[in-house]
Design an enzyme around this catalytic site. Structure first.
Site, PDB file in Angstrom:
ATOM      1  N   GLU A  33       0.836  -1.514  -0.052  1.00 17.76           N
ATOM      2  CA  GLU A  33      -0.048   0.064   0.190  1.00 17.76           C
ATOM      3  C   GLU A  33       0.781   1.224  -0.222  1.00 17.76           C
ATOM      4  OE1 GLU A  33      -2.362  -1.005   3.430  1.00 17.76           O
ATOM      5  OE2 GLU A  33      -0.977   0.124   4.817  1.00 17.76           O
TER       6      GLU A  33
ATOM      7  N   ARG B  88      -3.582  -8.120  12.597  1.00 18.11           N
ATOM      8  CA  ARG B  88      -3.502  -7.032  13.833  1.00 18.11           C
ATOM      9  C   ARG B  88      -2.277  -7.720  14.799  1.00 18.11           C
ATOM     10  NH1 ARG B  88      -8.943  -6.696  15.086  1.00 18.11           N
ATOM     11  NH2 ARG B  88      -9.578  -5.168  13.534  1.00 18.11           N
TER      12      ARG B  88
HETATM   13 ZN    ZN Z   1      -2.185  -1.202   6.375  1.00 17.72          ZN
END
Ligand code: ZN
Length: 319
Positions: free
Chosen positions: A121, A199
């Protein structure tokens, strides 16, 4: 095939860390529900977890994937052929609070374990509060044991590279880089079309129902790069600046002062995201108004478009 550019309306996400800037400053609103906070708007998305829709014109109301079927697959361009589904996902992100410390797998791991692509990203910082920062990989090379122990002791942030952020900064985050968006950042995120996030640490926060959000520590340990992170990108000044280029996408920042021209080709569609100002996109037999937060999809075709007004846009293409 229909080559007319289209305006898209986003899908919304109300994650716990979101703020109200998308509503108050960007005029975003949901047709179906009253929202007081929006964490993310998915501005170019054909992902099953939230698709953008066509906002206007003959295809109005269709999801992005329905539009692609209706207008013809050629609108994607030849480079998209090597992907088994729509390759990009572009979001606006309003981080009122810190996002979890997280990591995304690469294609190889994600396709095996999650049935979708991995996620590389890029972040363009549209706006940020004084003193805002983010975590970007590790401060130094670490061992898996150190990583594991730091997670266990709740001291992971001590190992991470904390970077101060200012408006206009650009960060390129290859898959496998541990990262966290910090409170006070407003970001345009361009990424591979994937919603797989592991996470690692969530500051022991509870959601609106009083629950801790799940962590994915084992998978995170498997995929995280343990090397010191590369340096954040620095961008040049100018009216047409390359922000990032990788095997998946290339992203430019365009500044329109009265008038500019952009061209498209048959290799990729162009996604335009207006980050500031107002203007118009003018094509053969029509025009589309542009204001801050608008998302435009320009089909792949050899064509030129005029941009008029005073605005800044992020232009993304498939590589
Ligand atoms: Zn991310």
């Amino acid at each position: 095939m229909d080559h007319t550019p289209i305006k898209l309306s986003p899908a919304f996400k109300d994650y716990i860390w979101g703020g109200d800037k998308l509503i108050k400053e960007f005029g975003k609103k949901s047709d179906s529900e009253k929202m007081e906070k929006i964490a993310e708007s998915w501005e170019l998305s054909a992902h099953k977890d939230g698709e953008s829709k066509v906002a206007d014109g003959p295809f109005k109301g269709l999801t992005l994937s329905e539009y692609i079927s209706a207008a013809g697959k050629d609108v994607l361009g030849s480079r998209s052929l090597k992907y088994s589904y729509f390759p990009l996902l572009i979001k606006l992100i309003d981080a009122k609070a810190d996002l979890s410390v997280q990591v995304h797998p690469d294609d190889e791991y994600a396709l095996t374990h999650e049935g979708e692509y991995g996620k590389t990203e890029m972040w363009y910082i549209i706006d940020c509060e004084e003193g805002a920062s983010l975590y970007y990989g590790f401060e130094r090379d670490i061992t898996k044991e150190e990583y594991e122990k730091a997670i266990e002791d709740g001291k992971l942030c001590d190992l991470l590279r904390k970077v101060d952020v200012k408006k206009g900064d650009v960060f390129f985050i290859p898959a496998k880089t541990v990262h966290a968006i910090g409170a006070g950042l407003f970001i345009c995120e361009i990424q591979q079309n994937s919603n797989t996030t592991y996470r690692v640490f969530d500051y022991n926060r509870r959601d609106k129902n009083g629950n801790l959000r799940p962590l994915h520590i084992e998978k995170a340990l498997e995929v995280s790069s343990l090397k010191r992170s590369s340096d954040p990108l620095h961008t040049d000044k100018g009216d047409d600046v390359l922000l990032a280029e990788c095997e998946y996408f290339s992203v430019r920042k365009l500044t329109v002062n009265n008038e500019a021209v952009i061209s498209s080709d048959t290799e990729s569609f162009v996604s335009l995201l207006v980050t500031e100002g107002t203007g118009k996109l003018i094509y053969n037999n029509g025009e589309i108004s542009l204001s801050k937060g608008d998302s435009i999809f320009i089909p792949a075709a050899d064509a030129e478009y005029k941009l008029i007004g005073q605005c800044e846009l992020i232009a993304s293409k498939v590589n």
